[in-house]
Design a protein around this motif. Structure first.
Motif, PDB file in Angstrom:
ATOM      1  N   GLU A   9      26.819  24.936 -24.282  1.00  0.00           N
ATOM      2  CA  GLU A   9      26.394  26.318 -24.067  1.00  0.00           C
ATOM      3  C   GLU A   9      25.239  26.380 -23.078  1.00  0.00           C
ATOM      4  O   GLU A   9      25.179  27.294 -22.233  1.00  0.00           O
ATOM      5  N   GLN A  10      24.321  25.435 -23.144  1.00  0.00           N
ATOM      6  CA  GLN A  10      23.217  25.399 -22.182  1.00  0.00           C
ATOM      7  C   GLN A  10      23.725  25.137 -20.772  1.00  0.00           C
ATOM      8  O   GLN A  10      23.247  25.738 -19.803  1.00  0.00           O
ATOM      9  N   ILE A  12      26.747  25.874 -19.572  1.00  0.00           N
ATOM     10  CA  ILE A  12      27.467  27.051 -19.088  1.00  0.00           C
ATOM     11  C   ILE A  12      26.492  28.143 -18.686  1.00  0.00           C
ATOM     12  O   ILE A  12      26.661  28.805 -17.657  1.00  0.00           O
ATOM     13  N   SER A  13      25.447  28.334 -19.480  1.00  0.00           N
ATOM     14  CA  SER A  13      24.433  29.326 -19.141  1.00  0.00           C
ATOM     15  C   SER A  13      23.783  28.992 -17.801  1.00  0.00           C
ATOM     16  O   SER A  13      23.555  29.862 -16.962  1.00  0.00           O
ATOM     17  N   SER A  14      23.505  27.703 -17.600  1.00  0.00           N
ATOM     18  CA  SER A  14      22.923  27.262 -16.332  1.00  0.00           C
ATOM     19  C   SER A  14      23.892  27.485 -15.178  1.00  0.00           C
ATOM     20  O   SER A  14      23.505  27.909 -14.078  1.00  0.00           O
ATOM     21  N   PHE A  16      26.283  29.764 -14.896  1.00  0.00           N
ATOM     22  CA  PHE A  16      26.333  31.185 -14.556  1.00  0.00           C
ATOM     23  C   PHE A  16      25.059  31.622 -13.839  1.00  0.00           C
ATOM     24  O   PHE A  16      25.085  32.500 -12.987  1.00  0.00           O
ATOM     25  N   GLY A  17      23.939  31.018 -14.202  1.00  0.00           N
ATOM     26  CA  GLY A  17      22.679  31.396 -13.581  1.00  0.00           C
ATOM     27  C   GLY A  17      22.535  30.878 -12.164  1.00  0.00           C
ATOM     28  O   GLY A  17      21.972  31.556 -11.291  1.00  0.00           O
ATOM     29  N   ASN A  24      29.741  39.373 -11.953  1.00  0.00           N
ATOM     30  CA  ASN A  24      28.370  39.778 -12.236  1.00  0.00           C
ATOM     31  C   ASN A  24      27.607  40.268 -11.012  1.00  0.00           C
ATOM     32  O   ASN A  24      26.746  41.136 -11.129  1.00  0.00           O
ATOM     33  N   ASP A  90      35.990  34.623 -22.196  1.00  0.00           N
ATOM     34  CA  ASP A  90      35.574  33.252 -21.915  1.00  0.00           C
ATOM     35  C   ASP A  90      36.176  32.844 -20.576  1.00  0.00           C
ATOM     36  O   ASP A  90      37.376  32.994 -20.348  1.00  0.00           O
TER      37      ASP A  90
END
Length: 454
Positions: A9-10, A12-14, A16-17, A24, A90
């Motif tokens: 999860e970390q 994937i968050s990175s 997307f960021g 987005n 997802d």
């Protein structure tokens, strides 16, 4: 690093960021050109060359056409890689394997983890977009899984789309409409030129909808692409060999189209055009990839959404009250949805229409407002994210459109949160005899509605 859910999860968050996605960020995420993809493709060993590909572009209907084709190919006994966008919940939904011997399968979290960790530094060094990363990931995953064939949907346009490094066995362009005009061009001809970029030498192309403004673009592209290649012949011979307009031909099984449409789990009225495009494409694939009975082929088409796990296209997500959602988001596509809603009212299939509508700010929302059903109650909302058009602004555009057309605005309100807007729609529906709630205008509105209803 070892895989675990928290680390995933970390990561994937990175991801997307660090890398902008069109979902987005809109236009800021679009990176035209193929050099970055070609470099990454070379690093990963040209995985897309390990299986035949059907390449699909177009303004609307790409996802439906891809899923119907994948369903039929799987029914023919093939393991099919299916790459589409955008995703609803997802991002792994973009990459699926459809097989006759197992349920539809998404790329696993562990496989995403391995791929990202393998090329993480390269992503930064090349300055890739999120779509380029997922495209390369899909190509590599399909190769590692040994698919027999892949159906690949373009992301935006065609000529400069990152999927366009492939040489397919068949190209398909569903239709041409005025969408993404700030990127692809302001006329149908300019947009057709971009979509025609997926046409390759000695590869047949199916065009779903003919149009006097765009047909010459496709004809010239086919002639230019093939006349200097291995096949030399007269102009008409080249066009007959490589160019097929679905609505100018009579594809096999079209005489059964009414029965097929009535049985399809992809229910939107716009599927009539998509079905004809699919049947025309399957005629090009018969013998080489499609070797099943007509009845089996029809079954695969009518159950395509169930077989491939496709969602968000005239999908009923609740029966009481009846709630339908559709990710149609531009005037070219929404005119069919709104017309279908009006028909349902006229035929007595529902007593009232309640619309939960939201858009993104870079669409021609004024053109959509001019098409709004005159007898629908509208709840204007907006999804989360910077691209969303504020709900209050959408309502102002609606009221201006009503004034311009000389019609009275239907009852409407502003609820700038999708989950709350859906609750308000259900509250209104509770007092009505046979209501229908329609959710649409944006993929992101539909995604949030589906998530909140689970």
């Amino acid at each position: 690093m070892k895989f675990d859910e928290q680390s995933y999860e970390q990561m994937i968050s990175s991801l997307f960021g660090r890398f902008k996605s069109f979902q987005n960020s809109g236009k800021d995420a679009y990176k035209p050109g193929l050099d970055r993809m070609l470099f990454l493709d070379q690093m990963s060993g040209h995985p897309h060359k390990k299986y035949p590909i059907i390449h699909v572009a177009g303004t609307n209907g790409k996802g439906s056409v891809c899923n119907m084709l994948a369903s039929v190919l799987a029914a023919s006994g093939l393991r099919v890689g299916l790459y589409t966008s955008p995703h609803i919940v997802d991002f792994r939904e973009r990459m699926r394997i459809v097989s006759p011997s197992e349920p539809v399968r998404l790329i696993s979290r562990e496989q995403v983890w391995d791929y990202v960790n393998m090329y993480n530094d390269t992503f930064d060094n090349l300055g890739l977009s999120f779509f380029e990363i997922t495209t390369s990931m899909a190509f590599s995953w399909f190769a590692s899984e040994g698919v027999d064939v892949a159906v690949i949907e373009t992301g935006l346009g065609g000529r400069m789309d990152s999927t366009n490094i492939v040489t397919p066995v068949l190209s398909v362009v569903t239709n041409i409409g005025l969408d993404h005009t700030d990127i692809l061009g302001e006329s149908l001809g300019e947009i057709a030129f971009e979509k025609a970029g997926i046409i390759k030498p000695s590869v047949p192309v199916v065009i779903g909808e003919s149009d006097p403004q765009t047909d010459p673009i496709f004809e010239r592209k086919v002639l230019y692409t093939n006349s200097s290649g291995m096949f030399m012949g007269e102009r008409s011979d080249l066009l007959r060999k490589y160019l097929f307009f679905a609505d100018k031909t009579l594809p096999t099984l079209w005489e059964r189209s009414e029965n097929i449409l009535s049985d399809m789990d992809l229910r939107g009225s716009y599927q009539r055009k998509n079905l004809r495009t699919v049947l025309c494409a399957l005629d090009r694939l018969r013998g080489s990839f499609v070797n099943i009975s007509d009845d089996s082929l029809v079954h695969a088409i009518t159950h395509a959404a169930q077989i491939t796990g496709f969602s968000g296209r005239w999908e009923q997500i609740c029966s009481s009250p009846r709630i339908i959602c559709d990710i149609g988001h531009n005037a070219h596509g929404l005119k069919y949805n709104f017309s279908q809603l009006e028909d349902m009212l006229q035929k007595g299939e529902c007593s009232d229409i309640i619309m939960v509508y939201g858009s993104v700010s870079d669409k021609d929302v004024e053109a959509v407002m001019d098409l709004m059903p005159e007898r629908a109650q509208v709840i204007f909302t907006n999804a989360k994210g910077s691209r969303a058009l504020p709900a209050a602004q959408a309502r102002r555009l609606y009221e201006l459109s009503c004034s311009k057309r000389g019609v009275s605005p239907c009852p409407e309100c502003v609820v700038p949160d999708v989950a709350q807007a859906l609750l308000e729609a259900k509250r209104i529906a509770a007092s009505l005899a046979s209501p229908l709630i329609y959710i649409g205008g944006s993929t992101y509105v539909v995604a949030e509605a589906i998530s909140s209803s689970r």
